[in-house]
Design an enzyme around this catalytic site. Structure first.
Site, PDB file in Angstrom:
ATOM      1  N   VAL A  80     -26.962   1.407 -12.297  1.00  0.00           N
ATOM      2  CA  VAL A  80     -28.316   1.787 -12.684  1.00  0.00           C
ATOM      3  C   VAL A  80     -28.576   1.442 -14.172  1.00  0.00           C
ATOM      4  O   VAL A  80     -27.618   1.597 -15.047  1.00  0.00           O
ATOM      5  CB  VAL A  80     -28.414   3.447 -12.636  1.00  0.00           C
ATOM      6  CG1 VAL A  80     -29.663   3.884 -13.432  1.00  0.00           C
ATOM      7  CG2 VAL A  80     -28.091   3.841 -11.367  1.00  0.00           C
ATOM      8  N   ALA A 125     -26.918   1.814 -19.322  1.00  0.00           N
ATOM      9  CA  ALA A 125     -26.624   1.406 -17.935  1.00  0.00           C
ATOM     10  C   ALA A 125     -25.216   2.223 -17.407  1.00  0.00           C
ATOM     11  O   ALA A 125     -24.604   2.534 -18.256  1.00  0.00           O
ATOM     12  CB  ALA A 125     -26.538  -0.087 -17.735  1.00  0.00           C
ATOM     13  N   LYS A 126     -25.337   2.393 -16.277  1.00  0.00           N
ATOM     14  CA  LYS A 126     -23.569   2.746 -15.754  1.00  0.00           C
ATOM     15  C   LYS A 126     -23.757   2.419 -14.320  1.00  0.00           C
ATOM     16  O   LYS A 126     -24.711   2.154 -13.638  1.00  0.00           O
ATOM     17  CB  LYS A 126     -23.803   4.291 -15.882  1.00  0.00           C
ATOM     18  CG  LYS A 126     -22.424   5.008 -15.865  1.00  0.00           C
ATOM     19  CD  LYS A 126     -21.895   5.337 -17.138  1.00  0.00           C
ATOM     20  CE  LYS A 126     -20.675   5.898 -17.296  1.00  0.00           C
ATOM     21  NZ  LYS A 126     -20.425   6.146 -18.591  1.00  0.00           N
ATOM     22  N   GLY A 127     -22.524   2.439 -13.742  1.00  0.00           N
ATOM     23  CA  GLY A 127     -22.245   2.136 -12.434  1.00  0.00           C
ATOM     24  C   GLY A 127     -21.249   2.998 -11.822  1.00  0.00           C
ATOM     25  O   GLY A 127     -20.431   3.930 -12.745  1.00  0.00           O
TER      26      GLY A 127
END
Ligand code: NAD
Length: 436
Positions: A80, A125-127
């Site tokens: 994201v 952001a992050k995943g």
């Protein structure tokens, strides 16, 4: 009839996202509540506030891998990008069975706030992947990481979005990500991830940077509160990268680590746990459970242990209103992302307990990730003293600015950090304008 295309058409603000059905303790709702608290302080910039309540881009990927026994299993992965107004996306990748799109959205949003609060030239952001990594062999973990990297390869890159380690991911996983991305583009791109091993363009000081940041911001908060670190009692939830390093540094500075909890158990010792011995036990047994250098207690009892400083350094949503009522701490240092629910924030504030919020307290990791990215681009590497000196300076300055804002507006440090960060993000949004 009102013209639906007119800017003045009568429209209710749209804040809910059709694909989410959040539970009351959802981290995304926690984040939205935090944003709502800051909007009244943003003046004219508040007109852009909706920007903060929506992720710019969210990618859900299917990650199929062949298991060692020949079967094929599918895992769900996410990346994201919450906001890219101030620069490329930046944020970790989490491997955990509880990962959901909503959680990753919240973690990405907190990265937007964190990077802006500290003044790093990044968006958020992050995943993550919904997986219990301890159930996979090393080869399966490598295949999972490589396939996930290929799937999210369409939106990551040194100038687009730069992943890093988070819960259950480490330097080896970053090495596989860097290699996979590089193989796919046909050139070695060290700057596509941070938190890499040193020989692959990693930075000295990165492994301990987040825990060091907790120690640096915590020590400064204690100094401003007129408290001495020496002899202080500290309770820590989470004894991984962040909690383990914070424990080590606070113990070295003379504090007593009186309680540690992780997913395997809770151990207490009024006189102070031997942190080095506990670290050896965790390395050998996978958790603090069974450590004989302290007394085992029930998980819920952890929150009532007599302490001066509480460091949540595990997962989000851990400090509920009920637990906030129980704690004896005078200071909470948020090593984890999003560990305190909004209702608990109110309880802590009403009890006069200071909270150094995650977006500044645990920003040491992303700050040294930024140094790593800069070093990779310039192919010129700094020594560890240099890294630590720059880290301490950036975090010290960021905390001072947030503290001043809190004093000036009579708000909590969390809301003040959001004020500083949201002003920067929304100013960038306004100056860039909307395209087309
Ligand atoms: P880690 O995987 O190294 O350690 C996680 C720790 O949490 C372990 O000790 C684990 O046992 C514990 N834990 C997990 N579930 C738990 C539960 N239900 N109850 C109690 N303990 C539990 O992860 P980490 O890198 O130390 O990350 C910890 C937190 O810090 C996360 O919120 C992460 O997002 C945040 N954070 C990490 C970094 C970083 O650089 N690693 C940077 C910023 C923020």
């Amino acid at each position: 009839m009102a013209n639906p295309f007119s800017a003045t058409a009568d429209r209710a603000p749209v804040c809910s996202l059709s694909y989410l059905h959040p539970q009351p303790d959802s981290p995304w709702l926690t984040y939205l509540a935090q944003v709502d608290r800051v909007l009244p302080h943003l003046g004219p910039l508040a007109r852009w506030g909706e920007t903060l309540k929506r992720p710019k881009r969210a990618l859900i990927v299917d990650v199929p891998i062949e298991m060692d026994d020949g079967s094929v299993q599918h895992f769900e992965g996410y990346r994201v990008q919450h906001n890219l107004s101030r620069g490329p996306g930046k944020g970790g990748v989490r491997y955990h069975p509880g990962v959901t799109l909503e959680e990753v959205m919240a973690l990405a949003a907190w990265m937007t706030i964190k990077n802006a609060a500290v003044g790093l030239p990044y968006g958020g952001a992050k995943g993550g992947i919904r997986v219990e990594p301890s159930r996979l062999s090393r080869k399966e973990l490598e295949r999972l990481t490589r396939r996930y990297t290929s799937e999210i390869g369409i939106i990551i890159g040194p100038q687009q979005d730069i992943p890093a380690p988070d819960v259950n991911t480490n330097a080896q996983i970053m090495a596989w990500m860097m290699d996979t991305y590089s193989m796919n583009i046909g050139a070695t791109a060290t700057g596509v991830v941070t938190g890499k091993p040193i020989p692959l363009g990693g930075s000295l000081g990165r492994v301990k940077a987040t825990g060091r940041g907790v120690f640096v911001t915590g020590s400064e908060a204690l100094r401003r509160m007129g408290l001495d670190v020496k002899g202080l009692r500290i309770a820590i939830q989470g004894f991984g990268n962040v909690g383990g390093t914070a424990a080590e540094l606070f113990a070295q500075a003379g504090a007593r680590i009186v309680a540690v909890q992780d997913h395997t158990g809770t151990v207490v010792h009024e006189g102070g746990l031997d942190v080095a011995a506990l670290a050896r036990h965790v390395a050998a047994h996978g958790g603090v459970g069974g450590f004989d250098g302290g007394q085992a207690i029930g998980a819920e009892d952890f929150w009532a242990v007599g302490c001066d400083v509480l460091i949540p350094a595990a997962l989000e949503g851990q400090i509920t209103a009920e637990r906030a009522e129980k704690t004896t701490a005078r200071l909470v240092l948020e090593g984890a992302n999003g560990p305190t629910l909004p209702a608990a924030d109110d309880v802590l504030a009403s009890r006069g307990i200071l909270v150094v919020p995650d977006v500044i307290c645990n920003a040491g990791g992303v700050t040294v990730s930024y140094f790593e990215w800069v070093q990779d681009f310039s192919s010129f590497f700094w020594d560890e003293d240099d890294v630590n000196m720059r880290l301490d300076k950036i975090l010290g300055n960021a905390l001072a600015r947030i503290w001043d804002t809190a004093d000036r507006l009579h708000i909590t440090l969390r809301t003040a950090a959001f004020v500083v960060a949201c002003e920067r993000v929304l100013q960038a949004r306004e100056e860039r304008g909307l395209y087309p």
